[in-house]
Every structure is written in C-alpha cells, then in structure tokens.
Motif scaffolding. Sequence first.
Motif, PDB file in Angstrom:
ATOM      1  N   LEU A   1      24.783 -46.907  14.520  1.00 13.53           N
ATOM      2  CA  LEU A   1      24.701 -48.349  14.735  1.00 13.53           C
ATOM      3  C   LEU A   1      26.105 -48.934  14.766  1.00 13.53           C
ATOM      4  O   LEU A   1      26.851 -48.825  13.791  1.00 13.53           O
ATOM      5  N   LEU A   2      26.460 -49.555  15.876  1.00 16.87           N
ATOM      6  CA  LEU A   2      27.697 -50.336  15.979  1.00 16.87           C
ATOM      7  C   LEU A   2      27.301 -51.791  15.829  1.00 16.87           C
ATOM      8  O   LEU A   2      26.467 -52.297  16.586  1.00 16.87           O
ATOM      9  N   THR A   3      27.885 -52.477  14.861  1.00 13.93           N
ATOM     10  CA  THR A   3      27.400 -53.801  14.498  1.00 13.93           C
ATOM     11  C   THR A   3      28.535 -54.774  14.230  1.00 13.93           C
ATOM     12  O   THR A   3      29.684 -54.361  14.018  1.00 13.93           O
ATOM     13  N   SER A   4      28.214 -56.035  14.215  1.00 14.80           N
ATOM     14  CA  SER A   4      29.228 -57.066  13.968  1.00 14.80           C
ATOM     15  C   SER A   4      29.417 -57.349  12.485  1.00 14.80           C
ATOM     16  O   SER A   4      30.397 -57.982  12.096  1.00 14.80           O
TER      17      SER A   4
ATOM     18  N   ALA B   1      24.241 -55.427   7.817  1.00 16.76           N
ATOM     19  CA  ALA B   1      23.377 -54.466   8.506  1.00 16.76           C
ATOM     20  C   ALA B   1      22.934 -53.356   7.559  1.00 16.76           C
ATOM     21  O   ALA B   1      21.773 -52.942   7.566  1.00 16.76           O
TER      22      ALA B   1
ATOM     23  N   THR C   1      31.458 -51.003  11.934  1.00 16.66           N
ATOM     24  CA  THR C   1      31.720 -52.272  12.601  1.00 16.66           C
ATOM     25  C   THR C   1      32.146 -52.025  14.041  1.00 16.66           C
ATOM     26  O   THR C   1      32.935 -51.129  14.319  1.00 16.66           O
ATOM     27  N   LEU C   2      31.610 -52.801  14.950  1.00 15.78           N
ATOM     28  CA  LEU C   2      31.985 -52.727  16.356  1.00 15.78           C
ATOM     29  C   LEU C   2      33.489 -52.952  16.472  1.00 15.78           C
ATOM     30  O   LEU C   2      34.008 -53.959  15.979  1.00 15.78           O
TER      31      LEU C   2
ATOM     32  N   LYS D   1      28.055 -55.683  22.516  1.00 16.29           N
ATOM     33  CA  LYS D   1      27.192 -56.289  21.508  1.00 16.29           C
ATOM     34  C   LYS D   1      26.703 -55.213  20.537  1.00 16.29           C
ATOM     35  O   LYS D   1      26.758 -54.025  20.829  1.00 16.29           O
ATOM     36  N   PRO D   2      26.238 -55.620  19.361  1.00 13.90           N
ATOM     37  CA  PRO D   2      25.665 -54.637  18.433  1.00 13.90           C
ATOM     38  C   PRO D   2      24.604 -53.789  19.119  1.00 13.90           C
ATOM     39  O   PRO D   2      23.763 -54.306  19.864  1.00 13.90           O
TER      40      PRO D   2
ATOM     41  N   TRP E   1      22.440 -49.659  18.927  1.00 16.43           N
ATOM     42  CA  TRP E   1      22.213 -48.309  18.438  1.00 16.43           C
ATOM     43  C   TRP E   1      22.575 -47.331  19.545  1.00 16.43           C
ATOM     44  O   TRP E   1      22.148 -47.497  20.693  1.00 16.43           O
TER      45      TRP E   1
ATOM     46  N   GLN F   1      21.990 -58.902  13.373  1.00  8.36           N
ATOM     47  CA  GLN F   1      23.209 -58.929  14.173  1.00  8.36           C
ATOM     48  C   GLN F   1      22.922 -58.815  15.675  1.00  8.36           C
ATOM     49  O   GLN F   1      23.825 -58.966  16.486  1.00  8.36           O
TER      50      GLN F   1
ATOM     51  N   ALA G   1      21.132 -56.054  17.269  1.00  9.66           N
ATOM     52  CA  ALA G   1      20.849 -54.720  17.797  1.00  9.66           C
ATOM     53  C   ALA G   1      19.340 -54.491  17.871  1.00  9.66           C
ATOM     54  O   ALA G   1      18.625 -54.733  16.893  1.00  9.66           O
TER      55      ALA G   1
END
Length: 271
Positions: free
Chosen positions: A27-30, A35, A72-73, A83-84, A86, A260, A262
């Motif tokens: 998961l790349l997230t803000s 998250a 973190t993205l 954007k966030p 998977w 966030q 995703a």
Amino acid sequence: MSDTAPELDTAARPAASNRPTFVWYELLTSDAEEAEAFYKEVVGWTATDSGQTEVRSTLLNAGGRPVAGLMTLPDEAAEAGAKPVWIGYVGVEDVDAATQRVRDGGGAVHRDPADIPNVGRFSMVADPQGAIIALFTPREKMMDPAAPMTPRHIGWHELHTSNWKGAFDFYSGQFGWSKDQAMDMGPMGTYQLFRTSSDTDAVGGMMDSPEFPRPLWLYYITVEDIDGARARVEALGGEVLLEPTEVPGGAWIIRARDPQGAMFALVGPRK
C-alpha cells in the motif's frame, strides 16, 4: 516507487513457480500512520517495522507472517499526480528481462529495475490499458503462499480495465497466464477468470469496468465476517463502494475505499 518487500517472508519455494504469480502486496498511501491503524482494525493485521534504513516502511502481518507492506507515497510520485494505491508484485526470474518484455509488449515502465538492499530487485510497470503492477525477483526463496481464503491474506485478484481481452492477451504473453471459466455478467459483460499456473485453481478475474476512474488491479483481503468488516470500514472513515454481495462458492464481497483514497476489497462468509 517503493522499497518494502517480503524480506522476512523467506523459506520454501523458488522466486517464481512454473509461471509468474502474485507474491507480495504493498500500500502506497498519503498517511502511513492513519492507514496502518485503519487496516489493523478492519482486517486484524499486526504491524512491524520492515527494517529498511533508506525509507520508513511497515510490514503488515497475519499470524506472525508478513502479508503486505505499507509506506508513504514518495513526494515525487505525489507531485506527479499519483494517488494512494495498492500494488501487487508479480514474482519473475529476471526483473530486467521481464521489464523489457513489458516495454516491448506495449506496456509502460514507471520505474526501471532497482535493487532493494538485502531483499531483491523490482520495477514498476503498467499494462497497455494503464493498470500498474510491480515485477519482483527476491534475493532468497519465498515462503509458500497461504491456503486459499485464509483470513487476513489476499484471497483474489481482479483486474478492472477498459479492454479485458487486450489485457488478457498482454498478461498471457508476458507471464503465460491462462483462461479459466468465463462468466456472463449480463449488462456488465464478461468476467474472465484466469489461472497463473496450470496446477492451480483460478486466482482472479478480468472484466471491463467503464465506471472505474482508471484501469486498476483490485485485491481482495479475506476476513472472517464480511458484515463485521464492512461496519468497521465505515466506522473508521472508509467508504463502502459495493454493499455485501454473494459470489459463486458462497462467499460474500464488498468493495471499499480507505480514508486516504486507496481502493481495496474484502471477501469472506456472512455470519
């Protein structure tokens, strides 16, 4: 884009089976902290630091076994409009060669092959319709996957795209994936199941989804009670995009978006 991978999840099988398949998820997230709290409550994962020194990243675990990564993205990706999301990692024998094949096959390369210290080598690519995946060659052998529908593990892989037939031809050509059953979804069109290996059951499906904002892979996390998990999604600030729906085999699914943004999905029984 990322430097997390299943460093601790090593032991029992080669990096790739007779055909490439999904071996890791990230998961790349803000907002990594929020998250992490969300998925720990919704899914029941525990979290540990990945041990990477170059970037702060987290391992999400089930029963002491790493299942996915979270980070973190990166700023440069966010500034470019990412954007966030998977991301699924497909295990291949040679990342560099596989990345070139994607390029030659009409896909895009978003990050050229790079090493993850003590973990392996990866690249970030997209199919011709734009759905993103990662290619990954681990440094060591990887643990056998959990049995299908094991709680807190990824139980299904679903490609929502603008041209499933073209997408299937691409993945078949790249990885040798084969067709399984094709399901007539009426006005929604065809849902094509696929196998990543001739000795496994279907592991996912592909379909045209014009209502999706962009082509993407959607990953289904298995839970023990779909209604309880659905309630936790909303209570913790997520958005339910598809209410509990029964699918063949007696399982129930929901599609959702985390706080966030995703997209993810859950699959499990209804109690």
